[in-house]
Design a protein around this motif. Structure first.
Motif, PDB file in Angstrom:
ATOM      1  N   GLU A 168      26.694 -41.441 -31.623  1.00 15.63           N
ATOM      2  CA  GLU A 168      27.807 -41.327 -30.918  1.00 15.63           C
ATOM      3  C   GLU A 168      28.108 -40.916 -29.677  1.00 15.63           C
ATOM      4  O   GLU A 168      27.432 -40.110 -29.337  1.00 15.63           O
ATOM      5  N   ASP A 169      29.414 -42.229 -28.732  1.00 14.30           N
ATOM      6  CA  ASP A 169      29.533 -41.227 -27.428  1.00 14.30           C
ATOM      7  C   ASP A 169      31.002 -40.510 -27.569  1.00 14.30           C
ATOM      8  O   ASP A 169      32.085 -41.780 -27.859  1.00 14.30           O
ATOM      9  N   VAL A 170      30.877 -38.769 -27.021  1.00 21.48           N
ATOM     10  CA  VAL A 170      31.961 -38.995 -26.817  1.00 21.48           C
ATOM     11  C   VAL A 170      32.670 -38.741 -25.341  1.00 21.48           C
ATOM     12  O   VAL A 170      31.900 -39.026 -24.599  1.00 21.48           O
ATOM     13  N   ALA A 171      33.613 -39.290 -25.201  1.00 19.31           N
ATOM     14  CA  ALA A 171      34.740 -39.326 -23.756  1.00 19.31           C
ATOM     15  C   ALA A 171      35.693 -37.918 -23.390  1.00 19.31           C
ATOM     16  O   ALA A 171      35.983 -37.624 -24.354  1.00 19.31           O
ATOM     17  N   ASP A 172      35.162 -37.310 -22.117  1.00 17.98           N
ATOM     18  CA  ASP A 172      36.450 -36.338 -21.547  1.00 17.98           C
ATOM     19  C   ASP A 172      37.601 -36.670 -20.919  1.00 17.98           C
ATOM     20  O   ASP A 172      37.919 -38.027 -20.622  1.00 17.98           O
ATOM     21  N   LEU A 173      38.388 -35.918 -20.385  1.00 21.89           N
ATOM     22  CA  LEU A 173      39.506 -35.584 -19.846  1.00 21.89           C
ATOM     23  C   LEU A 173      38.375 -35.515 -18.425  1.00 21.89           C
ATOM     24  O   LEU A 173      38.147 -34.497 -17.786  1.00 21.89           O
ATOM     25  N   LEU A 174      39.059 -36.930 -17.346  1.00 19.26           N
ATOM     26  CA  LEU A 174      38.821 -36.337 -16.301  1.00 19.26           C
ATOM     27  C   LEU A 174      39.823 -35.875 -15.379  1.00 19.26           C
ATOM     28  O   LEU A 174      40.605 -37.034 -15.266  1.00 19.26           O
ATOM     29  N   VAL A 175      39.965 -34.933 -15.101  1.00 21.05           N
ATOM     30  CA  VAL A 175      41.118 -34.634 -14.191  1.00 21.05           C
ATOM     31  C   VAL A 175      40.641 -33.913 -12.519  1.00 21.05           C
ATOM     32  O   VAL A 175      39.384 -33.768 -12.043  1.00 21.05           O
ATOM     33  N   HIS A 176      41.540 -33.987 -11.576  1.00 26.19           N
ATOM     34  CA  HIS A 176      40.612 -32.806 -10.749  1.00 26.19           C
ATOM     35  C   HIS A 176      40.804 -31.870 -10.453  1.00 26.19           C
ATOM     36  O   HIS A 176      41.532 -31.355 -11.172  1.00 26.19           O
TER      37      HIS A 176
END
Length: 300
Positions: A168-176
């Motif tokens: 399983e591959d989880v995605a994250d929110l990328l922010v500055h």
């Protein structure tokens, strides 16, 4: 005797709809595919294609021949991949289709492992979105695929394919780093309604997954940039102009100005799997590559 190469050409024309598309898929020139079709018509004594406008259609007998041809080619493939190979010595050419981040996170270390263990396998890799990878494997244009789906966007699974999920591959929110959400331990979809986004291209599974996150809230994300490369997403976030949803598999080391924030409502996760034709199940080469991919996925 009917030539198997001619049958393969006919099956490709049936699947792709034109001689030009079939020739591209097979790696031959259009004239070579046309010659194979003409050879088949001489061998059978009846026309298998008919002109329709600028394209071609299979005749009724051509469709029947293509159906028998697919069965015959599948049986030959199973014979070649099992009885005619040494199960202790995986060797030969393997065509692989894999999505881009899998190429970085799984295929690259798999190729290194192959080089280290001395297996005589000649692996050729083409980066493809999962739906295209499934289609290539189904049409025998690739021998094995690495695919993914999101819980909200399932993949088609043709009956003659075997699909095995390996991680399983989880995605994250990328922010500055300067973004108000950068200091949060986790965020939910409701926290992201007013953000500007970079997304994968329209129609890609990752793009559809981003849309589904907001579906229950009755909103559409404000997407300002479409790009298929997650490295571009990271670069845009670094400039503080958009936010992005980027899976962890194959993700490069983030720049100092970019922060990954977990998303927990809903959890954006995709399954990653290996797909091949049932006729290739006993192939020592396919089995060897699959073992390496499972081990690499488990280690990550």
């Amino acid at each position: 005797m009917i030539d198997t190469g001619a049958l393969q050409a006919l099956a490709a024309v049936e699947h792709h709809g034109t001689v030009a598309a079939a020739s591209e898929a097979l790696g031959f020139s259009p004239s070579a595919v046309s010659q194979q079709i003409k050879k088949l018509e001489r061998q059978t004594g009846f026309p298998v294609l008919e002109r329709r406008g600028r394209g071609v259609l299979l005749t009724e007998r051509g469709m029947a021949l293509a159906a028998y041809g697919r069965k015959l080619l599948a049986e030959l493939e199973e014979l070649e991949s099992t009885l005619l190979t040494d199960p202790t010595k995986p060797q030969g050419r393997i065509r692989m289709a894999a999505f881009s981040t899998a190429c970085r996170g799984l295929v690259a270390p798999m190729l290194a492992a192959l080089a280290a263990d001395g297996a005589e396998l000649d692996v050729h890799v083409l980066a493809e979105d999962p739906r295209e990878a499934i289609a290539r494997v189904a049409a025998a244009e690739a021998d094995i695929g690495i695919v993914h789906d999101w819980s909200s966007v399932p993949l088609p699974e043709p009956e003659h394919l075997v699909l095995e999920w390996i991680c399983e591959d989880v995605a994250d929110l990328l922010v500055h780093r300067s973004h108000p959400l950068a200091a949060r331990e986790a965020v939910g979809a409701a926290d992201l309604l007013d953000e500007r986004w970079v997304s994968s291209t329209r129609g890609a599974i990752c793009h559809e997954a981003l849309l589904r996150i907001f579906a229950d809230l009755g909103r559409v994300p404000d997407i300002r940039v479409y790009d298929p490369d997650f490295a571009t997403h990271v670069a845009l976030v670094e400039q503080a102009v958009v936010v992005a949803l980027v899976p962890r598999l194959g993700r490069p080391t983030l720049p100092e100005g970019v922060v990954a924030v977990p998303v927990d409502d809903p959890l954006p996760a995709r399954r990653v799997g290996i797909v091949h034709r049932r006729t290739m199940t006993g192939s020592p080469g396919i089995q060897h590559v699959a073992r390496l991919l499972r081990a690499i996925a488990a280690s990550r």
